[in-house]
Design a protein around this motif. Sequence first.
Motif, PDB file in Angstrom:
ATOM      1  N   SER A  69      -0.545 120.490 145.407  1.00 52.11           N
ATOM      2  CA  SER A  69       0.395 120.698 144.298  1.00 52.11           C
ATOM      3  C   SER A  69      -0.078 119.954 143.048  1.00 52.11           C
ATOM      4  O   SER A  69      -0.433 118.772 143.134  1.00 52.11           O
ATOM      5  CB  SER A  69       1.776 120.190 144.677  1.00 52.11           C
ATOM      6  OG  SER A  69       2.580 120.083 143.519  1.00 52.11           O
ATOM      7  N   PRO A  70      -0.052 120.610 141.887  1.00 46.46           N
ATOM      8  CA  PRO A  70      -0.365 119.888 140.645  1.00 46.46           C
ATOM      9  C   PRO A  70       0.826 119.052 140.158  1.00 46.46           C
ATOM     10  O   PRO A  70       0.955 118.781 138.975  1.00 46.46           O
ATOM     11  CB  PRO A  70      -0.710 121.013 139.670  1.00 46.46           C
ATOM     12  CG  PRO A  70       0.025 122.207 140.175  1.00 46.46           C
ATOM     13  CD  PRO A  70       0.144 122.046 141.670  1.00 46.46           C
ATOM     14  N   THR A  71       1.674 118.670 141.075  1.00 48.24           N
ATOM     15  CA  THR A  71       2.855 117.809 140.851  1.00 48.24           C
ATOM     16  C   THR A  71       3.957 118.572 140.119  1.00 48.24           C
ATOM     17  O   THR A  71       4.228 119.698 140.488  1.00 48.24           O
ATOM     18  CB  THR A  71       2.449 116.480 140.171  1.00 48.24           C
ATOM     19  OG1 THR A  71       1.222 116.040 140.737  1.00 48.24           O
ATOM     20  CG2 THR A  71       3.470 115.380 140.429  1.00 48.24           C
ATOM     21  N   VAL A  72       4.528 117.989 139.091  1.00 50.66           N
ATOM     22  CA  VAL A  72       5.772 118.553 138.544  1.00 50.66           C
ATOM     23  C   VAL A  72       5.557 119.095 137.128  1.00 50.66           C
ATOM     24  O   VAL A  72       4.521 118.840 136.510  1.00 50.66           O
ATOM     25  CB  VAL A  72       6.873 117.470 138.508  1.00 50.66           C
ATOM     26  CG1 VAL A  72       7.233 117.025 139.906  1.00 50.66           C
ATOM     27  CG2 VAL A  72       6.417 116.276 137.661  1.00 50.66           C
ATOM     28  N   ALA A  73       6.576 119.793 136.637  1.00 54.17           N
ATOM     29  CA  ALA A  73       6.489 120.339 135.277  1.00 54.17           C
ATOM     30  C   ALA A  73       6.255 119.209 134.278  1.00 54.17           C
ATOM     31  O   ALA A  73       6.880 118.153 134.366  1.00 54.17           O
ATOM     32  CB  ALA A  73       7.788 121.067 134.943  1.00 54.17           C
ATOM     33  N   ALA A  74       5.335 119.449 133.338  1.00 58.43           N
ATOM     34  CA  ALA A  74       5.076 118.460 132.290  1.00 58.43           C
ATOM     35  C   ALA A  74       6.231 118.495 131.289  1.00 58.43           C
ATOM     36  O   ALA A  74       7.020 119.449 131.259  1.00 58.43           O
ATOM     37  CB  ALA A  74       3.761 118.795 131.589  1.00 58.43           C
ATOM     38  N   CYS A  75       6.340 117.460 130.459  1.00 56.21           N
ATOM     39  CA  CYS A  75       7.425 117.404 129.479  1.00 56.21           C
ATOM     40  C   CYS A  75       7.412 118.671 128.621  1.00 56.21           C
ATOM     41  O   CYS A  75       6.347 119.138 128.208  1.00 56.21           O
ATOM     42  CB  CYS A  75       7.286 116.168 128.610  1.00 56.21           C
ATOM     43  SG  CYS A  75       7.863 114.690 129.460  1.00 56.21           S
ATOM     44  N   GLY A  76       8.578 119.202 128.375  1.00 53.72           N
ATOM     45  CA  GLY A  76       8.695 120.396 127.535  1.00 53.72           C
ATOM     46  C   GLY A  76       8.583 121.692 128.311  1.00 53.72           C
ATOM     47  O   GLY A  76       8.827 122.764 127.767  1.00 53.72           O
ATOM     48  N   TRP A  77       8.186 121.597 129.585  1.00 53.56           N
ATOM     49  CA  TRP A  77       7.983 122.806 130.387  1.00 53.56           C
ATOM     50  C   TRP A  77       9.125 122.995 131.377  1.00 53.56           C
ATOM     51  O   TRP A  77       9.335 122.142 132.240  1.00 53.56           O
ATOM     52  CB  TRP A  77       6.662 122.717 131.169  1.00 53.56           C
ATOM     53  CG  TRP A  77       5.459 122.912 130.316  1.00 53.56           C
ATOM     54  CD1 TRP A  77       4.711 121.931 129.724  1.00 53.56           C
ATOM     55  CD2 TRP A  77       4.867 124.154 129.943  1.00 53.56           C
ATOM     56  NE1 TRP A  77       3.682 122.492 129.009  1.00 53.56           N
ATOM     57  CE2 TRP A  77       3.757 123.859 129.131  1.00 53.56           C
ATOM     58  CE3 TRP A  77       5.157 125.488 130.218  1.00 53.56           C
ATOM     59  CZ2 TRP A  77       2.942 124.846 128.588  1.00 53.56           C
ATOM     60  CZ3 TRP A  77       4.344 126.475 129.677  1.00 53.56           C
ATOM     61  CH2 TRP A  77       3.255 126.154 128.878  1.00 53.56           C
ATOM     62  N   ASP A  78       9.833 124.107 131.255  1.00 51.81           N
ATOM     63  CA  ASP A  78      10.883 124.450 132.217  1.00 51.81           C
ATOM     64  C   ASP A  78      10.302 125.542 133.115  1.00 51.81           C
ATOM     65  O   ASP A  78      10.360 126.729 132.799  1.00 51.81           O
ATOM     66  CB  ASP A  78      12.120 124.943 131.446  1.00 51.81           C
ATOM     67  CG  ASP A  78      13.271 125.284 132.371  1.00 51.81           C
ATOM     68  OD1 ASP A  78      13.074 125.245 133.604  1.00 51.81           O
ATOM     69  OD2 ASP A  78      14.359 125.604 131.863  1.00 51.81           O
TER      70      ASP A  78
END
Length: 633
Positions: free
Chosen positions: A415-424
């Motif tokens: 997994s490339p981990t979690v959504a980056a800031c600003g990304w829903d």
Amino acid sequence: MTGRYQEIYDRSISDKEGFWAEAAENLSWYKKWDRVLDDSNAPLYRWFTGGQVNTCFNALDRHIENGRGEQAALIYDSPVTDTVETFTYNRLRDEVARLAGALHAKGVTKGDRVIIYMPMIPQAAQAMLACARIGAIHSVVFGGFAAHELATRINDAKPKIILGASCGIEGSRVIEYKPLMDRAIEQATHKPQSVLMFQRAQCTAPLMDGRDFDWMAECAKAAPADCVPVAATDPLYVLYTSGTTGEPKGVVRDNGGHMVALHWSMKNIYDVDAGDVYWAASDVGWVVGHSYIVYGPLLAGCTTVMYEGKPVGTPDAGAFWRVISQHRVKVLFTAPTAFRAIKRDDPNAGMMANYDLSSLKALYLAGERSDPDTLHWAEDSLGVPVIDHWWQTETGWSICANPRGIEMLPIKYGSPTVAACGWDVQVVDEGGKPLERGKIGALVAKLPLPPGTLPTLWQNEARYISSYLEEFPGYYATGDAGFIDDDGYVYVMSRTDDIINVAGHRLSTGAMEEVLSGHPDVAECAVIGVHDDLKGQLPLGFVVLKSGVLRPHEAIIKELVAMVRDQIGPVAAFKQATVIDRLPKTRSGKILRKTMRSIADGETYNAPATIDDPGVLPEIAVALKDIGYAKPA
Ligand code: COA
Ligand code: AMP
């Protein structure tokens, strides 16, 4: 997600304008924006409308004003020419300003397009920054693309000038660029006014009278040009990337949102500060090269490493470790394929022992799915976090990442981990209905996208809308499929279209099919991406010959391989094809590429209910056997 990152992320979604306006304060503006997020033309959004900036000023001059003039801005490390050369911010700015002056003298002004067809030499980065300095829009074309691909981009971008170098160096081979450029200009319907040629010591390109000019001579007589204010929404560059057809998509990047997002990402995603040494082992011809060889590290006041070499063979599998130790690299960013190549040549990482790697704090991987084997190998041998992050040419920076600069989240392999800031980021089914956690579907991002992402395609808003916004109204379709787990970790599994990923390079099988269809003996064809242990995927062609063609298949295949190399380029790595009597299709005539791929990859598959004639499927395995194609182990 819990804790500090969750808080910051939540704000980036609930208070987008406040979040990015704050980030924008860290950069220098001639005039601040009227609106942070302009939604007056939704679903087409713009960031920082009314603002006036210059990206080159922020990447170079700003640091000099802040006392970093004598710090290394760029280290050119070229094992293929046995060169290491350091450019301070002062030197880089002066050379960029002079080149910008030379462009100006050739009539290039704000809004003009400039194509750059150059290898990994400092002059390529200078060319990009010189364009930015005078508000010209650059479009870098990767050196591994052939004349035809360059011609397509010339026709679309309509450059006033082309900047080139006499050759690239691939391992021990010198690849002359000028004949390719000449052929491309000959083929193109748009003709650039001039060509500025950087002559390398390894080969001197002949110059055509009246059209071609010597780079060094033009720079020597040019007056340095100052930075020109441009609108934050003006394009900084156009970068062509593979779509599903042979017509590449011209991804547009603006000035304001781009510099804000990249500057923010350097600290918050990569955890580097001004003065740190950052190395993206990619090529300026790709988005990784744009964002993280040139603009990102320079905007952050880092030292960027520009490496002209391969992970192996230049001279050996210790090359990356040598560069890290010699330049005290803090963060390395590359594609998993580079590590697979190193692992193949030096499985026990024995070569690492020869180098001091204590400066390295993290390795970032992107460009293709990171296979857990490679990830573990890199982690165990380097002893630093190995961070997979997901992004695309279109997005310019991470959609998902581990926000190490804010809070290092636990790594989950695959997994490339979690959504980056600003990304829903969300997962939806074919009808656009949100899917529950754990279910695979299309990965989409709710509009508006954060700054730095593509506002449109070059001179083709209709294609922008139809390619990305139409399928799931209110969302950006990434073209990737995957799922999100209960902790919000995103898993990117595959493309939903006919794009394949070869050694981290994005290629269109549709473009290859168009080339194969051009062969006089070919009636029909299909190109699929099959698994490859080193490059991740490789293209494999299936052709149906016209009736009555009696020529030996080997000869035809040889011609097809040569055609793809000649028209798309060596980077396509199209080396395998087979002749087949008919292609598997649905009753409505759609070629069953996915089923073909499963057969080639030796996976179990079910013939789809809509198949026209299931009897064709066993013929695929026979055709593959005929060319000695070995299924992956
Ligand atoms: N100019 C001219 N030719 C080029 C070129 C360039 N800039 N870049 C690549 N080519 C040619 C290569 O010489 C090769 O030609 P060949 O078929 O005659 O051997 C062909 O294009 C394929 O190149 P490549 O995909 O790089 O394969 P490779 O076998 O030379 O190297 C790797 C394989 C894995 C070592 C290499 O792809 C690599 O280092 N990848 C690193 C990751 C990367 O750069 N990713 C980009 C996005 S992050
Ligand atoms: P490019 O535009 O060349 O950067 O290619 C983008 C595509 O590469 C994405 O749409 C994905 O299919 C793939 N990709 C990039 N990064 C990752 C990643 N970390 N994991 C899985 N796929 C990735």
